[in-house]
Scaffold this motif. Structure first.
Motif, mmCIF file in Angstrom:
data_model
loop_
_atom_site.group_PDB
_atom_site.id
_atom_site.type_symbol
_atom_site.label_atom_id
_atom_site.label_comp_id
_atom_site.label_asym_id
_atom_site.label_seq_id
_atom_site.Cartn_x
_atom_site.Cartn_y
_atom_site.Cartn_z
ATOM 1 N N LYS A 165 67.224 39.463 74.780
ATOM 2 C CA LYS A 165 67.212 38.107 74.217
ATOM 3 C C LYS A 165 68.379 37.923 73.246
ATOM 4 O O LYS A 165 69.056 36.893 73.266
ATOM 5 C CB LYS A 165 65.880 37.866 73.509
ATOM 6 C CG LYS A 165 65.734 36.479 72.962
ATOM 7 C CD LYS A 165 64.378 36.282 72.317
ATOM 8 C CE LYS A 165 64.309 34.903 71.708
ATOM 9 N NZ LYS A 165 63.083 34.679 70.970
ATOM 10 N N LEU A 166 68.609 38.908 72.412
ATOM 11 C CA LEU A 166 69.721 38.859 71.467
ATOM 12 C C LEU A 166 71.051 38.734 72.202
ATOM 13 O O LEU A 166 71.896 37.914 71.847
ATOM 14 C CB LEU A 166 69.728 40.117 70.590
ATOM 15 C CG LEU A 166 70.929 40.298 69.656
ATOM 16 C CD1 LEU A 166 71.039 39.147 68.665
ATOM 17 C CD2 LEU A 166 70.809 41.635 68.930
ATOM 18 N N ARG A 167 71.222 39.520 73.240
ATOM 19 C CA ARG A 167 72.468 39.488 74.016
ATOM 20 C C ARG A 167 72.685 38.111 74.653
ATOM 21 O O ARG A 167 73.788 37.568 74.604
ATOM 22 C CB ARG A 167 72.430 40.569 75.083
ATOM 23 C CG ARG A 167 73.732 40.729 75.803
ATOM 24 C CD ARG A 167 73.642 41.875 76.768
ATOM 25 N NE ARG A 167 74.966 42.225 77.222
ATOM 26 C CZ ARG A 167 75.198 43.091 78.167
ATOM 27 N NH1 ARG A 167 74.209 43.737 78.736
ATOM 28 N NH2 ARG A 167 76.419 43.336 78.535
ATOM 29 N N ARG A 168 71.640 37.543 75.242
ATOM 30 C CA ARG A 168 71.746 36.201 75.847
ATOM 31 C C ARG A 168 72.132 35.165 74.801
ATOM 32 O O ARG A 168 72.986 34.312 75.037
ATOM 33 C CB ARG A 168 70.426 35.804 76.513
ATOM 34 C CG ARG A 168 70.194 36.411 77.854
ATOM 35 C CD ARG A 168 69.036 35.759 78.590
ATOM 36 N NE ARG A 168 67.798 35.734 77.819
ATOM 37 C CZ ARG A 168 66.883 36.696 77.831
ATOM 38 N NH1 ARG A 168 67.055 37.775 78.569
ATOM 39 N NH2 ARG A 168 65.789 36.585 77.117
ATOM 40 N N GLU A 169 71.499 35.244 73.646
ATOM 41 C CA GLU A 169 71.777 34.291 72.568
ATOM 42 C C GLU A 169 73.217 34.420 72.085
ATOM 43 O O GLU A 169 73.914 33.434 71.891
ATOM 44 C CB GLU A 169 70.815 34.525 71.404
ATOM 45 C CG GLU A 169 70.952 33.533 70.290
ATOM 46 C CD GLU A 169 70.481 32.139 70.642
ATOM 47 O OE1 GLU A 169 70.996 31.174 70.042
ATOM 48 O OE2 GLU A 169 69.628 32.003 71.524
ATOM 49 N N ARG A 170 73.659 35.656 71.887
ATOM 50 C CA ARG A 170 75.036 35.894 71.441
ATOM 51 C C ARG A 170 76.028 35.319 72.432
ATOM 52 O O ARG A 170 76.970 34.617 72.056
ATOM 53 C CB ARG A 170 75.276 37.406 71.277
ATOM 54 C CG ARG A 170 76.717 37.753 70.960
ATOM 55 C CD ARG A 170 76.949 39.240 70.856
ATOM 56 N NE ARG A 170 76.604 40.027 72.014
ATOM 57 C CZ ARG A 170 77.338 40.100 73.135
ATOM 58 N NH1 ARG A 170 78.435 39.408 73.263
ATOM 59 N NH2 ARG A 170 76.953 40.880 74.135
ATOM 60 N N LYS A 171 75.816 35.578 73.704
ATOM 61 C CA LYS A 171 76.725 35.067 74.740
ATOM 62 C C LYS A 171 76.679 33.551 74.823
ATOM 63 O O LYS A 171 77.709 32.905 75.017
ATOM 64 C CB LYS A 171 76.396 35.699 76.087
ATOM 65 C CG LYS A 171 76.820 37.148 76.157
ATOM 66 C CD LYS A 171 76.578 37.706 77.540
ATOM 67 C CE LYS A 171 77.178 39.092 77.650
ATOM 68 N NZ LYS A 171 77.204 39.537 79.043
#
Length: 64
Positions: free
Chosen positions: A9-15
């Motif tokens: 989830k963090l990775r998706r949000e960052r991207k």
């Protein structure tokens, strides 16, 4: 939510915010390796780290 799910989830949000790992790590004052491990569910985040990451993400969202 598992660490692995949270990391995804963090990775998706960052991207979605157009940030690189380096950008987020720098702004959250954590190492790139720490962020890399968090996004892959390899490390459990410390409370302070979570707060710092959330602060950066919230600020970026508000600026959009």
């Amino acid at each position: 939510m598992s660490y692995k799910e949270w990391g995804r989830k963090l990775r998706r949000e960052r991207k979605a915010l157009g940030m690189t790992v380096e950008d987020l790590a720098h702004e959250a004052r954590i190492s790139v390796i720490t962020l890399y491990r968090l996004e892959r569910g390899k490390n459990a985040p410390m409370r302070k780290t979570l707060e710092d990451i959330e602060k950066v993400i919230s600020t970026r969202r508000a600026a959009r």
